[in-house]
Write a protein that holds these residues in place. Structure first.
Motif, PDB file in Angstrom:
ATOM      1  N   GLY A  71       0.853  -1.136   0.035  1.00 48.53           N
ATOM      2  CA  GLY A  71      -0.018   0.312   0.022  1.00 48.53           C
ATOM      3  C   GLY A  71       0.889   1.281   0.059  1.00 48.53           C
ATOM      4  O   GLY A  71       0.764   2.323  -0.793  1.00 48.53           O
ATOM      5  N   ALA A  72       1.997   1.425   0.817  1.00 50.35           N
ATOM      6  CA  ALA A  72       2.771   2.443   0.951  1.00 50.35           C
ATOM      7  C   ALA A  72       3.615   2.725  -0.556  1.00 50.35           C
ATOM      8  O   ALA A  72       3.529   3.874  -0.728  1.00 50.35           O
ATOM      9  CB  ALA A  72       3.689   2.257   1.939  1.00 50.35           C
ATOM     10  N   ASN A  73       3.811   1.508  -1.054  1.00 55.94           N
ATOM     11  CA  ASN A  73       4.712   1.814  -2.385  1.00 55.94           C
ATOM     12  C   ASN A  73       3.859   2.354  -3.546  1.00 55.94           C
ATOM     13  O   ASN A  73       4.381   2.877  -4.536  1.00 55.94           O
ATOM     14  CB  ASN A  73       5.249   0.429  -2.851  1.00 55.94           C
ATOM     15  N   LYS A  74       2.441   2.305  -3.151  1.00 57.13           N
ATOM     16  CA  LYS A  74       1.674   2.935  -4.314  1.00 57.13           C
ATOM     17  C   LYS A  74       1.563   4.341  -4.258  1.00 57.13           C
ATOM     18  O   LYS A  74       1.542   5.180  -5.205  1.00 57.13           O
ATOM     19  CB  LYS A  74       0.209   2.523  -4.021  1.00 57.13           C
ATOM     20  N   TYR A  75       2.328   4.835  -3.149  1.00 59.45           N
ATOM     21  CA  TYR A  75       2.283   6.208  -2.980  1.00 59.45           C
ATOM     22  C   TYR A  75       3.613   6.858  -2.962  1.00 59.45           C
ATOM     23  O   TYR A  75       3.998   7.950  -3.373  1.00 59.45           O
ATOM     24  CB  TYR A  75       1.697   6.602  -1.686  1.00 59.45           C
ATOM     25  N   ASP A  76       4.739   6.101  -2.495  1.00 61.71           N
ATOM     26  CA  ASP A  76       5.971   6.399  -2.704  1.00 61.71           C
ATOM     27  C   ASP A  76       6.803   4.948  -2.811  1.00 61.71           C
ATOM     28  O   ASP A  76       6.873   4.228  -1.965  1.00 61.71           O
ATOM     29  CB  ASP A  76       6.475   6.991  -1.553  1.00 61.71           C
ATOM     30  N   HIS A  77       7.521   4.792  -3.868  1.00 64.53           N
ATOM     31  CA  HIS A  77       8.018   3.264  -4.059  1.00 64.53           C
ATOM     32  C   HIS A  77       9.192   3.226  -3.353  1.00 64.53           C
ATOM     33  O   HIS A  77       9.762   1.924  -3.240  1.00 64.53           O
ATOM     34  CB  HIS A  77       8.636   3.367  -5.657  1.00 64.53           C
ATOM     35  N   SER A  78       9.746   4.076  -2.620  1.00 62.08           N
ATOM     36  CA  SER A  78      10.706   4.000  -1.478  1.00 62.08           C
ATOM     37  C   SER A  78      10.360   3.836  -0.402  1.00 62.08           C
ATOM     38  O   SER A  78      10.474   4.326   0.819  1.00 62.08           O
ATOM     39  CB  SER A  78      11.614   5.204  -1.593  1.00 62.08           C
ATOM     40  N   SER A  79       9.388   2.618   0.067  1.00 61.74           N
ATOM     41  CA  SER A  79       8.913   2.260   1.285  1.00 61.74           C
ATOM     42  C   SER A  79       9.144   0.910   1.544  1.00 61.74           C
ATOM     43  O   SER A  79       9.174  -0.037   0.839  1.00 61.74           O
ATOM     44  CB  SER A  79       7.282   2.639   1.066  1.00 61.74           C
ATOM     45  N   ALA A  80       9.372   0.754   3.220  1.00 64.87           N
ATOM     46  CA  ALA A  80       9.433  -0.603   3.682  1.00 64.87           C
ATOM     47  C   ALA A  80       8.626  -0.669   4.877  1.00 64.87           C
ATOM     48  O   ALA A  80       8.418   0.168   5.523  1.00 64.87           O
ATOM     49  CB  ALA A  80      10.942  -0.978   3.842  1.00 64.87           C
ATOM     50  N   ALA A 138      -6.551  -0.037   5.635  1.00 70.05           N
ATOM     51  CA  ALA A 138      -5.333  -0.134   5.268  1.00 70.05           C
ATOM     52  C   ALA A 138      -4.902   0.990   4.357  1.00 70.05           C
ATOM     53  O   ALA A 138      -3.657   1.072   4.563  1.00 70.05           O
ATOM     54  CB  ALA A 138      -5.739  -1.525   4.450  1.00 70.05           C
ATOM     55  N   ASP A 139      -5.698   1.566   3.805  1.00 69.44           N
ATOM     56  CA  ASP A 139      -5.224   2.718   2.778  1.00 69.44           C
ATOM     57  C   ASP A 139      -4.610   3.788   3.809  1.00 69.44           C
ATOM     58  O   ASP A 139      -3.561   4.749   3.358  1.00 69.44           O
ATOM     59  CB  ASP A 139      -6.316   3.025   1.975  1.00 69.44           C
ATOM     60  N   SER A 140      -5.377   4.051   4.789  1.00 73.32           N
ATOM     61  CA  SER A 140      -4.881   5.124   5.753  1.00 73.32           C
ATOM     62  C   SER A 140      -3.622   4.996   6.334  1.00 73.32           C
ATOM     63  O   SER A 140      -2.764   5.745   6.331  1.00 73.32           O
ATOM     64  CB  SER A 140      -6.053   5.428   6.995  1.00 73.32           C
ATOM     65  N   ILE A 141      -3.484   3.600   6.834  1.00 71.67           N
ATOM     66  CA  ILE A 141      -1.998   3.075   7.226  1.00 71.67           C
ATOM     67  C   ILE A 141      -1.018   3.402   6.101  1.00 71.67           C
ATOM     68  O   ILE A 141       0.043   3.846   6.471  1.00 71.67           O
ATOM     69  CB  ILE A 141      -2.202   1.821   7.759  1.00 71.67           C
ATOM     70  N   ALA A 142      -1.334   3.036   4.973  1.00 68.45           N
ATOM     71  CA  ALA A 142      -0.181   3.150   3.926  1.00 68.45           C
ATOM     72  C   ALA A 142       0.151   4.582   3.549  1.00 68.45           C
ATOM     73  O   ALA A 142       1.210   4.769   3.561  1.00 68.45           O
ATOM     74  CB  ALA A 142      -0.920   2.492   2.723  1.00 68.45           C
ATOM     75  N   LEU A 143      -0.860   5.465   3.814  1.00 68.52           N
ATOM     76  CA  LEU A 143      -0.741   6.859   3.613  1.00 68.52           C
ATOM     77  C   LEU A 143       0.155   7.506   4.497  1.00 68.52           C
ATOM     78  O   LEU A 143       1.210   8.105   4.291  1.00 68.52           O
ATOM     79  CB  LEU A 143      -1.924   7.707   3.308  1.00 68.52           C
ATOM     80  N   ILE A 144      -0.257   7.191   5.850  1.00 69.22           N
ATOM     81  CA  ILE A 144       0.620   7.576   6.886  1.00 69.22           C
ATOM     82  C   ILE A 144       2.147   7.069   6.775  1.00 69.22           C
ATOM     83  O   ILE A 144       3.106   7.979   6.965  1.00 69.22           O
ATOM     84  CB  ILE A 144       0.241   7.179   8.105  1.00 69.22           C
ATOM     85  N   THR A 145       2.314   5.763   6.615  1.00 67.50           N
ATOM     86  CA  THR A 145       3.648   5.284   6.477  1.00 67.50           C
ATOM     87  C   THR A 145       4.478   5.569   5.342  1.00 67.50           C
ATOM     88  O   THR A 145       5.708   5.874   5.310  1.00 67.50           O
ATOM     89  CB  THR A 145       3.612   3.777   6.247  1.00 67.50           C
ATOM     90  N   ALA A 146       3.678   6.147   4.202  1.00 64.44           N
ATOM     91  CA  ALA A 146       4.440   6.789   2.910  1.00 64.44           C
ATOM     92  C   ALA A 146       4.457   8.345   3.244  1.00 64.44           C
ATOM     93  O   ALA A 146       4.978   8.887   2.388  1.00 64.44           O
ATOM     94  CB  ALA A 146       3.363   6.478   1.824  1.00 64.44           C
ATOM     95  N   GLY A 147       4.290   8.900   4.494  1.00 60.18           N
ATOM     96  CA  GLY A 147       4.554  10.202   4.568  1.00 60.18           C
ATOM     97  C   GLY A 147       3.396  11.176   3.877  1.00 60.18           C
ATOM     98  O   GLY A 147       3.687  12.322   3.786  1.00 60.18           O
ATOM     99  N   ARG A 148       2.060  10.745   3.684  1.00 57.64           N
ATOM    100  CA  ARG A 148       1.123  11.252   2.882  1.00 57.64           C
ATOM    101  C   ARG A 148      -0.082  11.446   3.864  1.00 57.64           C
ATOM    102  O   ARG A 148      -1.125  11.449   3.374  1.00 57.64           O
ATOM    103  CB  ARG A 148       0.747  10.623   1.550  1.00 57.64           C
ATOM    104  N   ALA A 149       0.153  11.610   4.983  1.00 57.30           N
ATOM    105  CA  ALA A 149      -0.947  11.647   5.849  1.00 57.30           C
ATOM    106  C   ALA A 149      -2.015  12.963   5.516  1.00 57.30           C
ATOM    107  O   ALA A 149      -3.298  12.802   5.832  1.00 57.30           O
ATOM    108  CB  ALA A 149      -0.537  11.788   7.400  1.00 57.30           C
TER     109      ALA A 149
END
Length: 600
Positions: free
Chosen positions: A372-381, A580-591
Motif C-alpha cells: 500500500g505504501a509503495n503505491k504512494y512512494d515506491h521507496s517504502s519498507a 489499510a489505505d490510511s495506514i499506507a498513506l501515513i507510512t508513506a508520509g502522505r497523511a
C-alpha cells in the motif's frame, strides 16, 4: 586418544607452524565463499529469471531443483565456514600456549638453566651455606610443588636461590604442553564431526547435525571470536565495529555466529538478512531434533517464513531477526529498510508468538502495508517486529500478563534498540519512520516512547485496536499530537475495555447492588467515559490524536455467534480497505491525503 595420553613435547609445541593451520583455514574459507556466491546467484538471478519468464510443469521442476541446489550450497557454505573458524580458533589457542612456552624458555636461557626434553629444568649451584659459606648444589626441577633443593633439609641450610626459579619455569613449560594437548584433543573431536552425508542431497537430518556442529564450534571459538562482538554497545558503535572489520573477519562471524550478527541492532540490513537466513536453517535443524510442543509450534512458523523467503515476494523480504528464545523472535521487512525513504515497524500484541499463524497473518499485515505504501512512494519498507514476548491468553483479555505493563515495558526497550539500529543504518539523510502498535502492541509502543529520549528516528505513530498506551495525552508520546494517528473500529471490543478503576469499582457496585450498582459506580469512576485499561482512550477527544476512518467491523455478537474480527482487520485491504489505505498513506508520509474523522 585423550589429553592424558598425548605424546606432545615442548619442542613440538615450540616448532608448531600455526601459519599452516591458518593457511588451511583460508582454503576452507575460499570454498565457503564460492558456495555462498553460487547460492546467491541461484536465488537472485536464476530463480527470479525462471519465475519471470517461464511457466508450466517443467519450469516448476526446474525451480525445485534449483532450490535444492541452493540448499546444498548453503550447507556447503555453513560447514566449510565452520571448518575455517575451527582451524583459526585452534591456531589462536595454540599461539597463546606457544607464547607461554616461549617466555619460559627465554627465562631459562637468561638464567643459563637447561630445559630437558621431558620438561624438567636443571639449574646450577648458587648462594652460600649458612655455616661453611660454600655454594649450594644445583639440581633439577620438574613438575610438582616440591623439587629437590627448593625446601631446605634443616633450618641451618638455606635453599639454592635458583631452585624456585627453575621450579617456576618447569611448571610453566609443563602447563603449556598439557594445555596445548587438551586444545589439540578438543579441536580434533570437533573436526572429526564436521562431515557431510554421502550423496547429492542435504536431508533435514543433516541440518540437525549442522546445528550441533555450529554449537560446538561457537563454544570452541568463544575466545577467538565471540568476545569481540559488542553486544552491550550502542547501535551506532556496533555499526562502526562492523565497518572496521576485514572481509575475512566478517565472513567468519557470519559463518559461526549468524544468530548473534543477525540479531544485532546497528548491523546493516543486508548483512542481518544473510545471517538470519543461515540461522533459520540451523534453527529448523535444531528444532527438528526435538519433539516437544513448543518446538513443533515454532518449527511450523519457521518453515512458513522459509517458504515465503523462497517465494520471491515483492517488495523483497529481509529477515532482520530470528530466534527461538521465549515465545520466539521474528523480524521481517518487506523492502530494504536501509535504502527506503519511508520505513514503518509494526508491533503485534496479544497471543502473538513465533507460530504458523504469525508467519501467515502478521507477515501479511506488513506485506499489505508495504504494498500500500509503495503505491504512494515506491521507496517504502514495512516491518513486522516480534522482538519481545507478547502476552499469551487463550481466553482473550483475561490474563494477568495482558492486564499488566511489564511485558510492554521490556518490549519497549527492545523496540527502541531496534529502531535505533534502523536510524543509524538507513542511508537517507532524513528518513520518514513510523511506529505502528496493534492491540497490546500499542501499549508496547507507548512504553517505548517513555524510555530514554523516546523511539529513535520515529516521526509518526499509528495506534490501532488499542486498549490504551500508558499515557493520557497524544503529546506525551514525543512526536507531537498531530503525528499520532488512531484507528478504532466501532465494534472492536478491545478499544472499549473498561479502565482498571472502572473494573474495580464496578465489581464493588455489582456486589452491593447488582448490574445497576456496577453501572452507576462505573460512570462515577469514568465521568468522561474515555478511559481504557491502559489509560485514556487514544480515539477520544481528550487524548488529542488524529483519528482516521476505519470500517465498523463485524458486531461482537451476531448471527454466527461471538466474533472479535473487528479487532483484526485494520491492515487488510480486502476486509477494511479504508483503514489499510490510511495506514499506507501515513507510512508513506502522505497523511495529509486522509480525511480524518471525529474523535469519540
Amino acid at each position: 586418544m585423550t589429553p592424558a595420553s598425548s605424546s606432545l613435547t615442548w619442542a613440538q609445541l615450540r616448532d608448531l607452524k600455526c601459519g599452516e593451520l591458518e593457511g588451511a583455514a583460508d582454503g576452507w574459507g575460499k570454498a565457503s565463499n564460492r558456495a555462498d556466491a553460487g547460492r546467491d546467484r541461484i536465488e537472485k538471478q536464476l530463480l527470479n529469471g525462471l519465475r519471470e519468464t517461464q511457466q508450466g510443469e517443467a519450469a516448476e521442476a526446474a525451480v525445485g531443483r534449483l532450490r535444492q541446489l541452493g540448499r546444498n550450497l548453503q550447507y556447503v557454505y555453513t560447514e566449510c565456514g565452520l571448518v575455517r573458524t575451527t582451524l583459526n580458533s585452534l591456531a589462536h589457542e595454540m599461539k597463546a600456549q606457544q607464547r607461554v612456552l616461549r617466555d619460559a624458555l627465554d627465562d631459562a636461557a637468561a638464567l643459563k638453566f637447561t630445559v630437558h626434553a621431558d620438561g624438567s629444568v636443571t639449574y646450577p649451584e648458587a648462594g652460600a651455606g649458612l655455616i661453611d659459606g660454600k655454594p649450594l648444589a644445583g639440581g633439577t626441577a620438574s613438575e610438582g610443588p616440591t623439587a629437590p633443593g627448593l625446601l631446605p633439609p634443616s633450618g641451618l641450610v638455606a635453599p639454592n636461590p635458583n631452585a624456585a626459579k627453575a621450579q617456576d619455569i618447569a611448571d610453566r613449560v609443563t602447563t603449556a604442553v598439557r594445555t596445548a594437548a587438551e586444545i589439540d584433543w578438543r579441536f580434533a573431536g570437533i573436526l572429526r564431526k564436521l562431515k557431510a552425508e554421502e550423496g547429492l542431497k542435504v536431508p533435514d537430518r543433516t541440518w540437525t547435525d549442522a546445528a550441533g556442529d555450529a554449537a560446538a564450534v561457537r563454544d570452541a571459538a568463544r575466545g577467538y571470536l565471540k568476545e569481540g562482538i559488542p553486544r552491550d554497545a550502542s547501535p551506532a558503535a556496533r555499526r562502526e565495529w562492523w565497518a572496521g572489520l576485514t572481509d575475512e573477519q566478517r565472513e567468519e562471524y557470519l559463518a559461526v555466529y549468524p544468530d548473534q550478527i543477525g540479531n544485532l541492532d546497528g548491523i546493516p540490513s543486508l548483512v542481518r538478512d544473510a545471517a538470519n537466513r543461515d540461522n533459520l536453517q540451523l534453527l529448523i535443524g535444531k528444532l527438528e531434533g526435538r519433539d516437544d510442543a513448543k518446538a513443533e509450534t515454532q518449527l511450523a512458523g519457521l518453515r512458513e517464513i522459509d517458504r515465503q523467503l523462497q517465494a520471491g515476494r515483492q517488495p523483497p523480504m529481509f529477515l532482520l531477526g530470528i530466534g527461538d528464545e521465549g515465545n520466539g523472535r521474528a523480524i521481517v521487512s518487506f523492502g530494504n529498510p536501509d535504502t527506503a525513504r519511508n520505513v514503518s515497524a509494526y508491533v503485534p500484541g496479544l497471543n502473538t508468538s513465533l507460530d504458523e499463524e504469525f508467519a501467515k497473518g502478521d507477515l501479511k499485515r506488513a506485506w499489505d502495508t508495504a504494498k500500500g505504501a509503495n503505491k504512494y512512494d515506491h521507496s517504502s519498507a514495512a516491518i513486522v517486529w516480534l522482538g519481545y514476548d507478547a502476552p499469551q491468553s487463550p481466553d482473550g483479555f483475561d490474563s494477568l500478563d495482558v492486564m499488566g505493563d511489564e511485558r510492554a515495558v521490556s518490549g519497549g526497550g527492545a523496540f527502541n534498540q531496534f529502531m535505533g539500529g534502523l536510524s543509524v543504518t538507513n542511508e537517507n539523510e532524513d528518513p520518514h519512520m513510523t511506529a505502528i502498535g496493534h492491540s497490546y502492541g500499542s501499549r508496547t509502543v507507548g512504553a517505548a516512547t517513555q524510555q530514554g529520549g523516546g523511539i529513535p528516528g520515529v516521526d509518526d505513530i499509528v495506534l490501532v485496536g488499542s486498549p490504551g498506551v500508558g499515557v493520557d495525552r497524544a503529546e506525551d508520546l514525543g512526536v507531537g499530537k498531530e503525528h499520532v494517528f488512531v484507528g478504532a473500529a466501532e465494534n472492536d471490543v478491545v478499544t472499549k475495555l473498561p479502565s482498571k478503576q472502572q473494573s474495580a469499582v464496578g465489581a464493588v457496585g455489582w456486589a452491593a447492588a447488582g448490574p445497576a450498582g456496577a453501572h452507576l459506580l462505573g460512570e462515577v469512576a469514568d465521568r468522561g467515559d474515555d478511559d481504557l485499561w491502559f489509560g485514556k482512550d487514544p480515539a477520544s477527544e481528550a487524548f488529542g490524536a488524529r483519528r482516521f476512518p476505519v470500517d465498523d467491523g463485524p458486531q461482537l455478537v451476531g448471527g454466527k455467534g461471538v466474533s472479535i474480527d473487528a479487532h483484526s482487520q485494520y491492515f487488510d485491504p480486502q476486509r477494511d480497505a479504508v483503514s489499510a489505505d490510511s495506514i499506507a498513506l501515513i507510512t508513506a508520509g502522505r497523511a495529509d491525503k486522509i480525511k480524518m474523522e471525529e474523535s469519540r
